[in-house]
Design a protein around this motif. Structure first.
Motif, PDB file in Angstrom:
ATOM      1  N   PRO A   1       8.100   0.252  11.981  1.00 50.47           N
ATOM      2  CA  PRO A   1       7.648   1.644  12.119  1.00 50.47           C
ATOM      3  C   PRO A   1       7.292   2.235  10.760  1.00 50.47           C
ATOM      4  CG  PRO A   1       9.660   1.261  13.384  1.00 50.47           C
ATOM      5  CD  PRO A   1       9.467   0.064  12.505  1.00 50.47           C
ATOM      6  N   GLY A   2       6.074   2.703  10.611  1.00 47.63           N
ATOM      7  CA  GLY A   2       5.642   3.319   9.363  1.00 47.63           C
ATOM      8  C   GLY A   2       5.433   2.356   8.218  1.00 47.63           C
ATOM      9  N   ALA A   3       5.420   1.053   8.480  1.00 48.31           N
ATOM     10  CA  ALA A   3       5.343   0.068   7.406  1.00 48.31           C
ATOM     11  C   ALA A   3       3.915  -0.244   6.957  1.00 48.31           C
ATOM     12  CB  ALA A   3       6.021  -1.235   7.834  1.00 48.31           C
TER      13      ALA A   3
ATOM     14  N   PRO B   1      -0.333   0.786   6.044  1.00 50.40           N
ATOM     15  CA  PRO B   1      -1.034   1.774   5.223  1.00 50.40           C
ATOM     16  C   PRO B   1      -1.061   3.140   5.899  1.00 50.40           C
ATOM     17  CG  PRO B   1      -2.254  -0.284   5.303  1.00 50.40           C
ATOM     18  CD  PRO B   1      -1.160  -0.406   6.317  1.00 50.40           C
ATOM     19  N   GLY B   2      -0.801   4.184   5.130  1.00 48.86           N
ATOM     20  CA  GLY B   2      -0.812   5.525   5.693  1.00 48.86           C
ATOM     21  C   GLY B   2       0.325   5.805   6.645  1.00 48.86           C
ATOM     22  N   GLY B   3       1.376   4.978   6.606  1.00 54.32           N
ATOM     23  CA  GLY B   3       2.506   5.180   7.505  1.00 54.32           C
ATOM     24  C   GLY B   3       2.292   4.654   8.909  1.00 54.32           C
ATOM     25  N   ALA B   4       1.292   3.795   9.093  1.00 54.88           N
ATOM     26  CA  ALA B   4       1.028   3.230  10.418  1.00 54.88           C
ATOM     27  C   ALA B   4       2.134   2.256  10.808  1.00 54.88           C
ATOM     28  CB  ALA B   4      -0.321   2.516  10.417  1.00 54.88           C
ATOM     29  N   ASP B   5       2.388   2.170  12.104  1.00 62.85           N
ATOM     30  CA  ASP B   5       3.387   1.232  12.599  1.00 62.85           C
ATOM     31  C   ASP B   5       2.829  -0.186  12.566  1.00 62.85           C
ATOM     32  OD1 ASP B   5       4.993   3.397  13.075  1.00 62.85           O
ATOM     33  OD2 ASP B   5       4.535   3.496  15.221  1.00 62.85           O
ATOM     34  N   ARG B   6       3.689  -1.149  12.312  1.00 60.66           N
ATOM     35  CA  ARG B   6       3.289  -2.552  12.269  1.00 60.66           C
ATOM     36  C   ARG B   6       4.219  -3.376  13.142  1.00 60.66           C
ATOM     37  NH1 ARG B   6      -1.465  -2.902  10.884  1.00 60.66           N
ATOM     38  NH2 ARG B   6      -1.322  -4.911   9.814  1.00 60.66           N
ATOM     39  N   THR B   7       3.677  -4.475  13.685  1.00 69.85           N
ATOM     40  CA  THR B   7       4.459  -5.438  14.461  1.00 69.85           C
ATOM     41  C   THR B   7       3.998  -6.829  14.061  1.00 69.85           C
ATOM     42  OG1 THR B   7       4.670  -3.927  16.345  1.00 69.85           O
ATOM     43  CG2 THR B   7       5.086  -6.260  16.757  1.00 69.85           C
ATOM     44  N   TRP B   8       4.967  -7.729  13.862  1.00 72.85           N
ATOM     45  CA  TRP B   8       4.650  -9.102  13.481  1.00 72.85           C
ATOM     46  C   TRP B   8       5.328 -10.070  14.447  1.00 72.85           C
ATOM     47  CZ3 TRP B   8       6.607  -5.509   9.927  1.00 72.85           C
ATOM     48  CH2 TRP B   8       5.681  -5.014   8.990  1.00 72.85           C
ATOM     49  N   THR B   9       4.593 -11.125  14.829  1.00 69.56           N
ATOM     50  CA  THR B   9       5.107 -12.142  15.744  1.00 69.56           C
ATOM     51  C   THR B   9       5.289 -13.457  14.999  1.00 69.56           C
ATOM     52  OG1 THR B   9       3.983 -11.126  17.631  1.00 69.56           O
ATOM     53  CG2 THR B   9       4.676 -13.411  17.876  1.00 69.56           C
TER      54      THR B   9
ATOM     55  N   LEU C   1      -2.718  -5.894   2.873  1.00 62.40           N
ATOM     56  CA  LEU C   1      -1.907  -7.102   2.763  1.00 62.40           C
ATOM     57  C   LEU C   1      -0.662  -6.901   1.900  1.00 62.40           C
ATOM     58  CD1 LEU C   1      -4.784  -9.689   2.622  1.00 62.40           C
ATOM     59  CD2 LEU C   1      -2.966  -9.599   4.342  1.00 62.40           C
ATOM     60  N   GLY C   2      -0.698  -5.914   1.002  1.00 64.95           N
ATOM     61  CA  GLY C   2       0.512  -5.586   0.265  1.00 64.95           C
ATOM     62  C   GLY C   2       1.576  -5.037   1.194  1.00 64.95           C
ATOM     63  N   HIS C   3       1.152  -4.222   2.152  1.00 67.33           N
ATOM     64  CA  HIS C   3       2.085  -3.688   3.147  1.00 67.33           C
ATOM     65  C   HIS C   3       2.628  -4.803   4.041  1.00 67.33           C
ATOM     66  CE1 HIS C   3       0.007   0.002   1.917  1.00 67.33           C
ATOM     67  NE2 HIS C   3       1.038   0.661   2.399  1.00 67.33           N
ATOM     68  N   GLU C   4       1.792  -5.806   4.314  1.00 67.66           N
ATOM     69  CA  GLU C   4       2.245  -6.923   5.148  1.00 67.66           C
ATOM     70  C   GLU C   4       3.377  -7.691   4.452  1.00 67.66           C
ATOM     71  OE1 GLU C   4       0.696  -7.914   8.373  1.00 67.66           O
ATOM     72  OE2 GLU C   4       0.236  -5.798   8.050  1.00 67.66           O
ATOM     73  N   ALA C   5       3.136  -8.062   3.193  1.00 68.61           N
ATOM     74  CA  ALA C   5       4.141  -8.841   2.465  1.00 68.61           C
ATOM     75  C   ALA C   5       5.434  -8.050   2.293  1.00 68.61           C
ATOM     76  CB  ALA C   5       3.587  -9.271   1.104  1.00 68.61           C
ATOM     77  N   ALA C   6       5.308  -6.797   1.847  1.00 68.72           N
ATOM     78  CA  ALA C   6       6.500  -5.981   1.619  1.00 68.72           C
ATOM     79  C   ALA C   6       7.213  -5.668   2.930  1.00 68.72           C
ATOM     80  CB  ALA C   6       6.118  -4.688   0.909  1.00 68.72           C
ATOM     81  N   GLY C   7       6.450  -5.382   3.982  1.00 69.28           N
ATOM     82  CA  GLY C   7       7.047  -5.017   5.258  1.00 69.28           C
ATOM     83  C   GLY C   7       7.862  -6.138   5.864  1.00 69.28           C
ATOM     84  N   VAL C   8       7.314  -7.352   5.853  1.00 69.55           N
ATOM     85  CA  VAL C   8       8.039  -8.492   6.418  1.00 69.55           C
ATOM     86  C   VAL C   8       9.247  -8.829   5.553  1.00 69.55           C
ATOM     87  CG1 VAL C   8       7.895 -10.949   6.965  1.00 69.55           C
ATOM     88  CG2 VAL C   8       6.011  -9.414   7.596  1.00 69.55           C
ATOM     89  N   ALA C   9       9.061  -8.855   4.234  1.00 72.08           N
ATOM     90  CA  ALA C   9      10.183  -9.176   3.339  1.00 72.08           C
ATOM     91  C   ALA C   9      11.314  -8.164   3.481  1.00 72.08           C
ATOM     92  CB  ALA C   9       9.694  -9.225   1.889  1.00 72.08           C
ATOM     93  N   ASP C  10      10.979  -6.883   3.534  1.00 74.75           N
ATOM     94  CA  ASP C  10      12.007  -5.848   3.631  1.00 74.75           C
ATOM     95  C   ASP C  10      12.829  -5.993   4.901  1.00 74.75           C
ATOM     96  OD1 ASP C  10      11.170  -4.805   1.242  1.00 74.75           O
ATOM     97  OD2 ASP C  10      10.120  -3.082   2.099  1.00 74.75           O
ATOM     98  N   ARG C  11      12.169  -6.312   5.996  1.00 72.37           N
ATOM     99  CA  ARG C  11      12.888  -6.394   7.272  1.00 72.37           C
ATOM    100  C   ARG C  11      13.747  -7.649   7.375  1.00 72.37           C
ATOM    101  NH1 ARG C  11       9.530  -3.000   6.842  1.00 72.37           N
ATOM    102  NH2 ARG C  11       9.574  -1.052   8.044  1.00 72.37           N
ATOM    103  N   VAL C  12      13.273  -8.747   6.835  1.00 73.88           N
ATOM    104  CA  VAL C  12      14.099  -9.955   6.827  1.00 73.88           C
ATOM    105  C   VAL C  12      15.292  -9.768   5.891  1.00 73.88           C
ATOM    106  CG1 VAL C  12      14.147 -12.383   6.140  1.00 73.88           C
ATOM    107  CG2 VAL C  12      12.264 -11.512   7.538  1.00 73.88           C
ATOM    108  N   GLU C  13      15.082  -9.119   4.752  1.00 73.25           N
ATOM    109  CA  GLU C  13      16.195  -8.834   3.846  1.00 73.25           C
ATOM    110  C   GLU C  13      17.217  -7.921   4.519  1.00 73.25           C
ATOM    111  OE1 GLU C  13      17.059  -6.449  -0.333  1.00 73.25           O
ATOM    112  OE2 GLU C  13      15.150  -7.523  -0.112  1.00 73.25           O
ATOM    113  N   ALA C  14      16.743  -6.918   5.257  1.00 80.19           N
ATOM    114  CA  ALA C  14      17.657  -6.009   5.950  1.00 80.19           C
ATOM    115  C   ALA C  14      18.483  -6.756   6.992  1.00 80.19           C
ATOM    116  CB  ALA C  14      16.873  -4.875   6.597  1.00 80.19           C
ATOM    117  N   ARG C  15      17.856  -7.703   7.698  1.00 81.67           N
ATOM    118  CA  ARG C  15      18.585  -8.480   8.694  1.00 81.67           C
ATOM    119  C   ARG C  15      19.622  -9.371   8.025  1.00 81.67           C
ATOM    120  NH1 ARG C  15      16.225  -8.258  13.802  1.00 81.67           N
ATOM    121  NH2 ARG C  15      17.475 -10.057  14.442  1.00 81.67           N
TER     122      ARG C  15
END
Length: 286
Positions: A101-103, A105-113, A259-273
């Protein structure tokens, strides 16, 4: 005994390959009993019992993972993390779906499979030579990796968890070196992607790396990283670290594509888990 993971095809996602793990395999959440990377090492248990039996409750030495307890019975977060790679279900660290959520550009929601999980391995050939050299002081205990596809099927991102052999002091030193010397921003120190044939990441090679993030943790013997690129396999001539690609006004191709948001977003969520898993593993039993 080696077992096999079948990553089940999800709606709109290419059929997934058979991935052989060095430890018991895993399956998607909510469809079967969780399968684990492997059982807790007998060596770790024996070492922990020996230390406790001698009354020497101390920090884990580099290359050893000794479990300790505080006065209230909780287990030390740092010393137990090194064993997580073989005692936690893969879906707990790399879930089939990541929500951001908000991850975007511009605070848009993202989902990765998740489209691929690499066999757990050592670090040989897993990093470019210069990055291997930079990480060498921490040592390599085990490397876990997975690759994700975004909801638009436009971007692929590999995320990795490098479990090191370093003690707390060595991890702090490595963290400060990466930050102070800007090693996490150098294009010659980008992590390598994990590509698998017959998936959306089949063409995700070194030349396709567009943006990346590296985080050397100081409260656990782990380096978390992610690297992103275009799913169509196009090469990127000007890769940019996620911290810069996410800045307002950035005009590089990785920045414009998010793509910066993609890398940071996935890394942040895996680190949080990972951190939640460590917290759960160190809580005092009720």
């Amino acid at each position: 005994m080696e077992t096999t993971v079948r990553l089940r095809a999800q709606a709109g996602v290419a059929a997934r390959p058979r991935v052989t793990l060095a430890q018991p395999d895993t399956s998607d959440v909510d469809t079967a009993r969780p399968r684990r990377f492997g059982a807790r090492s007998r060596v770790v248990t024996a070492a922990a019992c020996l230390v406790l039996g001698l009354g020497l409750i101390g920090g884990a030495a580099a290359g050893s993972w000794l479990t300790e307890e505080s006065d209230d019975g909780t287990r030390d977060a740092y010393s137990v993390t090194g064993a997580l790679w073989h005692s936690v279900p893969v879906d707990q660290l790399f879930p089939p779906t990541l929500h951001g959520p908000g991850a975007g550009p511009g605070g848009a929601d993202r989902t990765w499979t998740r489209i691929a999980v690499a066999p757990d391995s050592g670090c040989k050939d897993a990093f470019d030579p210069l990055l291997s050299t930079a990480l060498a002081p921490a040592g390599c205990l085990r490397l876990l990796r997975a690759t994700y596809l975004d909801a638009t099927r436009s971007h692929v991102t590999t995320v990795g968890l490098l479990f090191t052999r370093a003690d707390a002091a060595a991890m702090r030193a490595l963290h400060h070196r990466f930050k102070d010397e800007g090693l996490d921003r150098r294009t010659d120190l980008m992590p390598r992607p994990y590509a698998v044939p017959d998936t959306a990441a089949a063409a995700f090679g070194d030349a396709q790396r567009a943006s990346w993030a590296i985080s050397v943790l100081t409260d656990a013997p782990v380096v978390v990283y992610a690297v992103s690129g275009f799913a169509d396999g196009r090469p990127v001539s000007e890769p940019q670290p996620a911290a810069q690609a996410r800045k307002t006004g950035a005009t590089t191709a990785p920045a414009q594509a998010g793509l910066g948001h993609e890398a940071a977003g996935v890394a942040d969520r895996v680190e949080a888990r990972l951190r939640r898993t460590v917290t759960s593993a160190t809580e005092k039993p009720s």
